[in-house]
Design a protein around this motif. Structure first.
Motif, mmCIF file in Angstrom:
data_model
loop_
_atom_site.group_PDB
_atom_site.id
_atom_site.type_symbol
_atom_site.label_atom_id
_atom_site.label_comp_id
_atom_site.label_asym_id
_atom_site.label_seq_id
_atom_site.Cartn_x
_atom_site.Cartn_y
_atom_site.Cartn_z
ATOM 1 N N ALA A 55 0.835 -1.211 0.000
ATOM 2 C CA ALA A 55 0.000 0.000 0.000
ATOM 3 C C ALA A 55 0.869 1.261 0.000
ATOM 4 C CB ALA A 55 -0.918 -0.005 1.218
ATOM 5 N N GLN A 58 2.521 1.683 -3.356
ATOM 6 C CA GLN A 58 1.582 2.221 -4.349
ATOM 7 C C GLN A 58 1.525 3.752 -4.251
ATOM 8 O OE1 GLN A 58 -2.576 1.648 -3.579
ATOM 9 N NE2 GLN A 58 -3.080 1.540 -5.766
ATOM 10 N N LYS A 59 1.516 4.258 -3.023
ATOM 11 C CA LYS A 59 1.495 5.721 -2.864
ATOM 12 C C LYS A 59 2.775 6.350 -3.410
ATOM 13 C CE LYS A 59 -0.770 8.122 0.073
ATOM 14 N NZ LYS A 59 -1.175 8.863 1.274
ATOM 15 N N LEU A 62 2.366 6.540 -7.082
ATOM 16 C CA LEU A 62 1.386 7.561 -7.479
ATOM 17 C C LEU A 62 1.949 8.976 -7.424
ATOM 18 C CD1 LEU A 62 -1.844 6.146 -5.807
ATOM 19 C CD2 LEU A 62 -1.444 6.448 -8.249
ATOM 20 N N GLN A 65 2.985 10.648 -10.584
ATOM 21 C CA GLN A 65 1.905 11.121 -11.451
ATOM 22 C C GLN A 65 2.064 10.649 -12.890
ATOM 23 O OE1 GLN A 65 1.298 15.333 -10.839
ATOM 24 N NE2 GLN A 65 1.506 15.144 -8.628
ATOM 25 N N ILE A 69 -4.394 4.877 -10.434
ATOM 26 C CA ILE A 69 -4.368 4.121 -9.176
ATOM 27 C C ILE A 69 -4.304 2.600 -9.392
ATOM 28 C CG2 ILE A 69 -6.881 4.016 -8.839
ATOM 29 C CD1 ILE A 69 -6.135 4.893 -5.860
ATOM 30 N N LYS A 70 -5.022 2.092 -10.414
ATOM 31 C CA LYS A 70 -5.025 0.630 -10.604
ATOM 32 C C LYS A 70 -3.680 0.101 -11.126
ATOM 33 C CE LYS A 70 -9.929 -0.084 -10.881
ATOM 34 N NZ LYS A 70 -11.110 -0.203 -11.724
ATOM 35 N N GLY A 73 -1.314 0.087 -8.351
ATOM 36 C CA GLY A 73 -1.528 -1.041 -7.437
ATOM 37 C C GLY A 73 -0.900 -2.316 -7.973
ATOM 38 N N LEU A 74 -1.080 -2.556 -9.275
ATOM 39 C CA LEU A 74 -0.491 -3.759 -9.888
ATOM 40 C C LEU A 74 1.037 -3.703 -9.830
ATOM 41 C CD1 LEU A 74 -2.815 -4.176 -13.009
ATOM 42 C CD2 LEU A 74 -2.731 -5.630 -10.968
ATOM 43 N N LEU A 77 2.378 -4.467 -6.439
ATOM 44 C CA LEU A 77 2.380 -5.891 -6.104
ATOM 45 C C LEU A 77 3.475 -6.643 -6.872
ATOM 46 C CD1 LEU A 77 -1.465 -6.573 -6.174
ATOM 47 C CD2 LEU A 77 -0.004 -6.635 -4.153
ATOM 48 N N TYR A 78 3.722 -6.224 -8.114
ATOM 49 C CA TYR A 78 4.578 -7.010 -9.016
ATOM 50 C C TYR A 78 6.065 -6.644 -8.924
ATOM 51 C CZ TYR A 78 6.151 -9.185 -13.360
ATOM 52 O OH TYR A 78 6.822 -9.941 -14.275
ATOM 53 N N PRO B 39 -2.815 -2.692 -1.741
ATOM 54 C CA PRO B 39 -3.023 -1.424 -2.449
ATOM 55 C C PRO B 39 -4.528 -1.157 -2.576
ATOM 56 C CG PRO B 39 -1.639 -2.924 -3.725
ATOM 57 C CD PRO B 39 -2.202 -3.707 -2.591
ATOM 58 N N TRP B 41 -7.758 0.096 -4.920
ATOM 59 C CA TRP B 41 -8.073 0.013 -6.355
ATOM 60 C C TRP B 41 -9.027 1.106 -6.790
ATOM 61 C CZ3 TRP B 41 -4.510 -2.925 -8.248
ATOM 62 C CH2 TRP B 41 -3.986 -3.956 -7.475
#
Lengths: 173, 154
Positions: A55, A58-59, A62, A65, A69-70, A73-74, A77-78, B39, B41
């Motif tokens: 999490a 991911q921020k 982001l 820019q 968001i999706k 997120g991927l 994780l990856y 994360p 979504w």
């Protein structure tokens, strides 16, 4: 007279993982070992720290820019797992494949940092998880660090790829 | 055959790349199912410790903490906000304590530029970890300064 066929003695490190033969010099072997250990440590630390908190990573993504968001997120994780597995693979027969992936990732990271710099974004690197993201924004430092790692990967890849062939030429001379 | 036209070393490297990519994808899939820190979504989902502006406005009184740079703070900020960022942490922390003395039980809401900045999260984490404000609610404003400005311009 009966001739006995003598077995051909080959040095233990004479065959590269991809089948190319040759025996690198001791200096080259040591350089490869040190580079592989150092680079593996970097990517194990980097990937491991990010795996602990997808999490937060991911921020970090982001902030740049560049993705929504999706996809962020991927990637969160990856990418850490890719770094971790490639870090381990640098110590195995899969080292050339891992080197290619990691060099590609470093080029992308350098591009992302440079892009954020040109856009004047106030971001944290997050390169080594939350420990690293506490540091203040320092684009030149991040780019220099990534270039250094990229140079290390280049040297390691070159030594791994070229050393057996060069040694073969030396042996036959 | 997957990569028929390539020389053997190149094909071997390509296979390694594919295999490492698949391994990472499998591990990422497991992480997506099992990891407690997932994360998000959807953009409007609140992360732990985050609040929306409408939730803050319902509170009787909060202490706003501006985690942006001094230049941004001096240009404009939420009325009553106290500047506290990581660049000047040691000096600015005293200002926060001073601001706190009037009503030491009000919750703290930290904000930075917008949706994607990390400064507010970092400052909130440091406040929780280093200041002993355990008993006080410390939140991060979702959307940050941009959200505040948007709400003010309505």
């Amino acid at each position: 007279m009966e001739t006995v066929e003598q077995p051909v003695k080959t040095p233990p490190d004479s065959t590269a993982s991809d089948g190319r033969k040759g025996s690198p010099s001791a200096a080259v072997r040591w350089a490869k070992i040190l580079l592989s250990l150092g680079l593996a440590a970097v990517f194990l630390a980097s990937g491991g720290a990010k795996i602990l908190d997808p999490a937060a990573f991911q921020k970090e993504i982001l902030q740049f820019q560049s993705v929504s968001i999706k996809p962020a997120g991927l990637l969160a994780l990856y990418l850490p797992w890719l770094e971790l597995f490639c870090g381990v693979a640098l110590l195995t027969r899969f080292r050339l494949g891992a080197t290619c992936i990691l060099a590609g990732l470093m080029v992308i990271f350098i591009g992302a940092v440079a892009l954020a710099w040109t856009r004047g974004l106030d971001v944290t690197c997050g390169c080594f998880g939350s420990a690293d993201s506490a540091a203040a924004t320092s684009y030149p430092l991040w780019i220099a660090r990534n270039l250094l790692i990229l140079a290390g990967l280049g040297a390691f890849g070159w030594l791994t790829w070229k050393a057996p062939a060069r040694a073969r030429k030396t042996n036959t001379a | 055959m997957l990569l028929p036209a390539m020389p053997v070393p190149v094909r071997s490297i390509a296979m390694q790349i594919v295999l490492l990519g698949i391994l990472a994808a499998a591990a990422a899939g497991l992480t997506a199912v099992l990891h407690p820190r997932q994360p998000v979504w959807e953009a409007d989902v609140l992360r732990p410790g985050e609040v929306r502006l409408d939730m803050v406005l319902e509170l009787p009184e909060v202490l706003w903490v501006d985690a942006r740079t001094r230049a941004d703070f001096e240009q404009d900020h939420i009325p009553g906000a106290v500047l506290l960022n990581e660049e000047e942490w040691d000096t600015l922390l005293f200002d926060l304590f001073d601001a706190f003395t009037g009503n030491p039980e009000r919750p703290i809401v930290v904000y930075c530029d917008g949706e994607q900045c990390q400064r507010s999260t970092k400052v909130a984490e440091r406040l929780r970890a280093e200041t002993g404000f355990d008993a006080i609610d410390i939140f991060v404003l979702k959307g940050g300064w941009s959200e505040w400005k948007q709400w003010n311009n309505r």
